[in-house]
Design a protein around this motif. Structure first.
Motif, mmCIF file in Angstrom:
data_model
loop_
_atom_site.group_PDB
_atom_site.id
_atom_site.type_symbol
_atom_site.label_atom_id
_atom_site.label_comp_id
_atom_site.label_asym_id
_atom_site.label_seq_id
_atom_site.Cartn_x
_atom_site.Cartn_y
_atom_site.Cartn_z
ATOM 1 N N LEU A 84 0.749 -1.178 -0.212
ATOM 2 C CA LEU A 84 -0.171 0.101 -0.074
ATOM 3 C C LEU A 84 0.780 1.407 -0.076
ATOM 4 C CD1 LEU A 84 -2.510 -1.182 2.806
ATOM 5 C CD2 LEU A 84 -2.632 -1.220 0.385
ATOM 6 N N LEU A 85 0.066 2.243 -0.609
ATOM 7 C CA LEU A 85 0.764 3.549 -0.319
ATOM 8 C C LEU A 85 -0.167 4.390 0.133
ATOM 9 C CD1 LEU A 85 2.763 5.973 -1.660
ATOM 10 C CD2 LEU A 85 1.211 6.257 -3.653
ATOM 11 N N LEU A 86 0.161 5.259 0.978
ATOM 12 C CA LEU A 86 -1.018 6.160 1.865
ATOM 13 C C LEU A 86 -0.446 7.473 1.436
ATOM 14 C CD1 LEU A 86 -1.178 3.389 3.531
ATOM 15 C CD2 LEU A 86 -1.943 4.821 5.559
ATOM 16 N N ARG A 87 -1.502 8.576 1.067
ATOM 17 C CA ARG A 87 -1.188 9.604 0.646
ATOM 18 C C ARG A 87 -2.226 10.620 1.034
ATOM 19 N NH1 ARG A 87 -4.918 10.922 -2.969
ATOM 20 N NH2 ARG A 87 -5.371 9.428 -4.586
ATOM 21 N N GLU A 88 -1.844 11.735 1.136
ATOM 22 C CA GLU A 88 -3.000 12.839 1.563
ATOM 23 C C GLU A 88 -4.072 12.748 0.624
ATOM 24 O OE1 GLU A 88 -1.311 16.802 1.719
ATOM 25 O OE2 GLU A 88 -0.161 16.304 3.777
ATOM 26 N N LEU A 89 -5.169 12.838 0.837
ATOM 27 C CA LEU A 89 -6.325 13.110 0.201
ATOM 28 C C LEU A 89 -6.525 14.382 -0.564
ATOM 29 C CD1 LEU A 89 -8.996 11.738 2.891
ATOM 30 C CD2 LEU A 89 -8.592 10.724 0.679
ATOM 31 N N ASN B 94 -12.429 21.288 1.683
ATOM 32 C CA ASN B 94 -12.298 22.003 3.098
ATOM 33 C C ASN B 94 -11.747 21.228 4.019
ATOM 34 O OD1 ASN B 94 -13.919 24.351 2.342
ATOM 35 N ND2 ASN B 94 -15.669 23.026 1.850
ATOM 36 N N TYR B 95 -10.926 20.090 3.710
ATOM 37 C CA TYR B 95 -10.548 19.267 4.751
ATOM 38 C C TYR B 95 -9.126 19.757 4.832
ATOM 39 C CZ TYR B 95 -8.748 14.711 6.877
ATOM 40 O OH TYR B 95 -8.395 13.879 7.686
ATOM 41 N N LYS B 96 -8.919 20.319 6.248
ATOM 42 C CA LYS B 96 -7.683 20.864 6.511
ATOM 43 C C LYS B 96 -6.699 20.448 7.695
ATOM 44 C CE LYS B 96 -9.088 24.436 3.973
ATOM 45 N NZ LYS B 96 -8.642 24.434 2.471
ATOM 46 N N TYR C 268 -1.284 16.177 10.161
ATOM 47 C CA TYR C 268 -1.635 14.884 10.001
ATOM 48 C C TYR C 268 -3.041 14.529 9.908
ATOM 49 C CZ TYR C 268 -2.432 14.215 14.985
ATOM 50 O OH TYR C 268 -2.551 14.302 16.073
ATOM 51 N N GLY C 269 -3.674 13.689 9.146
ATOM 52 C CA GLY C 269 -5.155 13.300 9.240
ATOM 53 C C GLY C 269 -5.290 11.996 8.396
ATOM 54 N N ARG C 270 -6.561 11.869 7.937
ATOM 55 C CA ARG C 270 -7.076 10.679 7.021
ATOM 56 C C ARG C 270 -5.946 10.603 5.778
ATOM 57 N NH1 ARG C 270 -8.891 8.749 11.909
ATOM 58 N NH2 ARG C 270 -10.944 9.089 12.314
ATOM 59 N N TRP C 271 -5.880 9.458 5.360
ATOM 60 C CA TRP C 271 -4.915 9.478 4.317
ATOM 61 C C TRP C 271 -5.673 8.343 3.088
ATOM 62 C CZ3 TRP C 271 -1.075 8.749 8.548
ATOM 63 C CH2 TRP C 271 -0.726 9.915 8.872
ATOM 64 N N ALA C 272 -5.509 8.633 1.873
ATOM 65 C CA ALA C 272 -5.863 7.805 0.744
ATOM 66 C C ALA C 272 -5.090 6.693 0.825
ATOM 67 C CB ALA C 272 -5.755 8.435 -0.573
ATOM 68 N N LEU D 205 -4.905 9.015 10.927
ATOM 69 C CA LEU D 205 -5.058 9.611 12.380
ATOM 70 C C LEU D 205 -5.768 10.756 12.238
ATOM 71 C CD1 LEU D 205 -1.343 9.093 13.056
ATOM 72 C CD2 LEU D 205 -3.059 7.520 14.104
ATOM 73 N N LYS D 206 -6.493 11.341 13.096
ATOM 74 C CA LYS D 206 -7.392 12.354 13.323
ATOM 75 C C LYS D 206 -7.260 12.777 14.720
ATOM 76 C CE LYS D 206 -11.980 14.265 12.628
ATOM 77 N NZ LYS D 206 -13.348 13.861 12.404
ATOM 78 N N TYR D 207 -6.794 13.920 14.809
ATOM 79 C CA TYR D 207 -6.767 14.852 16.104
ATOM 80 C C TYR D 207 -8.423 15.556 16.471
ATOM 81 C CZ TYR D 207 -5.279 17.978 19.595
ATOM 82 O OH TYR D 207 -5.150 18.629 20.857
#
Length: 172
Positions: free
Chosen positions: A10-15, A53-55, A62-66, A81-83
């Motif tokens: 897998l590759l995880l990248r920013e949405l 609008n995902y900031k 960091y956040g949720r990644w594709a 990860l979500k803070y």
């Protein structure tokens, strides 16, 4: 596209807004969102606006990644990860297209996210939330080493909170 993590498969990248069609289709399946408390997007434009609008990346780093298949380059779902500022905690979450369930993708991607959270972000604790009926997600959280902490109200359903501390991890 900003690559964040890589695993064997897998590759995880920013949405990005280019993910709007896949994001819409993912949430369109009632089986995928059954235990999330989320509603499907009305249309692709609503998914686009959500992504636009995902900031989390800018605000929290960091956040949720594709989650992308390394060999086919197919969008499989998301993990990350979500803070939550109001709770001052970070949670691990994942969501995949139903045809990719039971292939170890949630475990593989979430394990990489946990390692990233503890080693790169220096987080001390990560939580996982699941409705009590969501046995598959509970099993993933347990497989990752999270342990039951307490029950909570998950949008009117019984939910469980699992936690893992940095000191609990066998990193290596």
């Amino acid at each position: 596209m900003k690559k964040v993590l890589e695993t064997d498969r897998l590759l995880l990248r920013e949405l990005t807004v280019e993910d709007a069609v896949n994001f819409y289709k993912l949430n369109e399946n009632p089986n995928v969102i059954r235990y999330t408390g989320d509603s499907p997007f009305e249309d692709i434009e609503e998914a686009y606006a959500f992504l636009q609008n995902y900031k989390d990346y800018e605000v929290n780093g960091y956040g949720r990644w594709a989650v992308i298949d390394q060999s086919s380059h197919e969008f499989l779902g998301w993990c990350g990860l979500k803070y939550d500022r109001s709770k001052d905690e970070t949670d691990i979450g994942f969501r995949f297209f139903e045809e990719h369930w039971n292939k170890g993708l949630a475990t593989e991607s979430a394990a990489a996210c946990l390692k990233y959270g503890f080693e790169q972000l220096n987080l001390k604790k990560i939580v996982g939330r699941a409705m009590s009926d969501n046995i598959a997600s509970i099993m993933v959280l347990q497989k990752l080493g999270l342990t039951f902490d307490k029950e909570f109200d998950f949008d009117g359903h019984k939910g469980f909170i699992f936690t893992i501390q940095k000191t609990d991890r066998k990193l290596g």
